[in-house]
Design an enzyme around this catalytic site. Structure first.
Site, PDB file in Angstrom:
ATOM      1  N   ASN A 267     -95.245  10.096-152.979  1.00 28.11           N
ATOM      2  CA  ASN A 267     -94.387   9.025-153.493  1.00 28.11           C
ATOM      3  C   ASN A 267     -94.762   7.666-152.897  1.00 28.11           C
ATOM      4  O   ASN A 267     -94.824   6.654-153.611  1.00 28.11           O
ATOM      5  CB  ASN A 267     -92.923   9.331-153.198  1.00 28.11           C
ATOM      6  CG  ASN A 267     -92.329  10.312-154.192  1.00 28.11           C
ATOM      7  OD1 ASN A 267     -92.752  10.361-155.342  1.00 28.11           O
ATOM      8  ND2 ASN A 267     -91.351  11.082-153.755  1.00 28.11           N
ATOM      9  N   GLU A 302     -88.458  18.291-153.425  1.00 27.93           N
ATOM     10  CA  GLU A 302     -89.718  18.975-153.689  1.00 27.93           C
ATOM     11  C   GLU A 302     -89.636  20.473-153.439  1.00 27.93           C
ATOM     12  O   GLU A 302     -90.654  21.160-153.329  1.00 27.93           O
ATOM     13  CB  GLU A 302     -90.832  18.384-152.811  1.00 27.93           C
ATOM     14  CG  GLU A 302     -90.664  18.625-151.309  1.00 27.93           C
ATOM     15  CD  GLU A 302     -89.824  17.550-150.622  1.00 27.93           C
ATOM     16  OE1 GLU A 302     -90.030  17.351-149.408  1.00 27.93           O
ATOM     17  OE2 GLU A 302     -88.981  16.933-151.285  1.00 27.93           O
TER      18      GLU A 302
END
Length: 400
Positions: A267, A302
């Site tokens: 990210n 995640e």
């Protein structure tokens, strides 16, 4: 005022109200074309029965002409809606052929004689065949419930009633002459009762079916992760708990916890859009390669989970390692090839164990996998120790 004038409005008014009800529901859910077809079915039937009412004002509007023409069309739309709902498509060619053929036969008979029961028999048989097509479409659908069963039974009973009504009328009153039919005759009264029965019962069942579908869709939205398309945390725990409760406690159940390695770095380096693409990609691999009986969910961020019923320790380890390798081999256009996306996997197995116990062991195994360097499978417990060394590859470890 003649009572027959008032009685002639019952079926058309009920049909009109049902038409309006289903049309308004369809306007709220325009993607559900089966609801629109049901609205059109009630509309056609309402107009057909309305010919009796219009006859008081215009002599050419004969009751039998209205029902002979528009009742088959009403059944066509109703059956088409059922086929769209349960099969996703409709046998339009067959339905149009049945409506055209039966109507042509019925009106073709008008030129030779005026026996109403023969015309009625032809049209009734055509409508009964259309109902059989609807029943066939329903039998091909999965996950029946009581609403579907009741709808099937009503179609069955109505198909039988329509086929037997001309015979019953002939036995009770003889050959009915279309030119001298009385509104109080069994032929006319039985048709009105059959129409009212079908409308009321089908309206109730169709409305229940629509309400159940909408509630199911709302529940699906509540338990589905919008990003990955798999179950969210709530959905996974609901489904997995049910699967474990229904499983044979003497047969094994395996649980895999997967965590994308260094996801925060993905990210931070490539942006959240790239991170979202990675999540969708990992979920896609799990959906494509997991057994049909597996329960797949995204627990948050995640982290993912896969529950596999009837899976032995050796099979679950082989599956976990294969899953790790497939995810590692997956390409991500948003991310540089020098930075492959990998996962760490923790595996637990149990017989007759609660889901929270499996989660605890799998979470501990996942923690070990991440501590040991990530991009590997970690398993725990004595049941796995003998099998871990037999799994191809060098990234399966066991601990007890």
């Amino acid at each position: 005022m003649d009572s027959s004038f008032l009685l002639s409005t019952i079926n058309p008014v009920i049909g009109l109200l049902l038409t309006l009800t289903f049309f308004l529901i369809w306007r709220k859910h325009p993607e559900k074309l089966h609801i629109l077809n049901w609205a059109l079915g009630f509309a056609a039937g309402s107009i057909g029965f309305g010919f009796e009412f219009f006859h008081f004002f215009i002599a050419n509007f004969r009751f039998e002409n209205g029902v002979n023409t528009l009742l088959p069309l009403s059944i066509l739309f109703s059956v088409r809606g059922v086929c769209l709902r349960y099969r996703g498509h409709s046998p339009d060619s067959a339905l149009l052929f049945l409506v055209t053929a039966t109507t042509a036969i019925a009106f073709g008979m008008s030129g030779g004689h005026h026996y109403a029961h023969l015309r009625g028999l032809a049209i009734s048989c055509g409508m009964a065949i259309m109902m059989i097509l609807a029943m066939h479409a329903m039998t091909r659908a999965k996950n029946w419930n009581r609403i579907d069963l009741c709808t099937f039974l009503v179609f069955s009973s109505l198909a039988v009633l329509l086929s037997l009504r001309p015979l019953a009328s002939f036995l009770m009153e003889g050959a009915a002459n279309a030119d001298t039919l009385e509104v109080t005759s069994f032929w006319v009264v039985s048709l009105k009762i059959a129409g009212l029965y079908a409308w009321v019962v089908f309206a109730i069942l169709f409305l229940l079916r629509i309400a159940a579908d909408i509630l199911n869709e709302l529940h699906e939205e509540m338990v589905t992760d919008s990003l990955s398309g798999i179950l969210n945390r709530r959905g996974f725990f609901e489904t997995a708990s049910r699967v474990i409760r229904e499983a044979n406690p003497r047969l094994p159940v395996s649980l895999l916890l997967l965590d994308i390695d260094h996801f925060k770095q993905v990210n931070d380096t490539y942006g959240h859009q790239a991170g979202d693409a990675v999540i969708r990609g990992v979920a896609g691999v799990m959906l494509e390669h997991s057994p049909e009986t597996a329960v797949i969910g995204r627990l948050g961020g995640e982290e993912f989970a896969i529950l596999i019923p009837l899976s032995s320790s050796r099979a679950s380890l082989a599956f976990a390692e294969a899953m790790r390798m497939k995810i590692q081999a997956q390409s991500h256009p948003e991310i540089h090839t020098d930075y492959p996306v990998t996962v760490s996997i923790g595996v637990a197995e149990g017989k007759g164990r609660a889901l929270d116990e499996l989660m605890r062991d799998a979470d501990l195994a996942l923690y070990k996998a991440k501590n040991w360097g990530r991009n590997q499978v970690s398993v725990g417990g004595e049941a796995f120790r003998d099998h871990a060394a037999q799994i191809p590859g060098q990234r399966v470890r066991a601990f007890s």
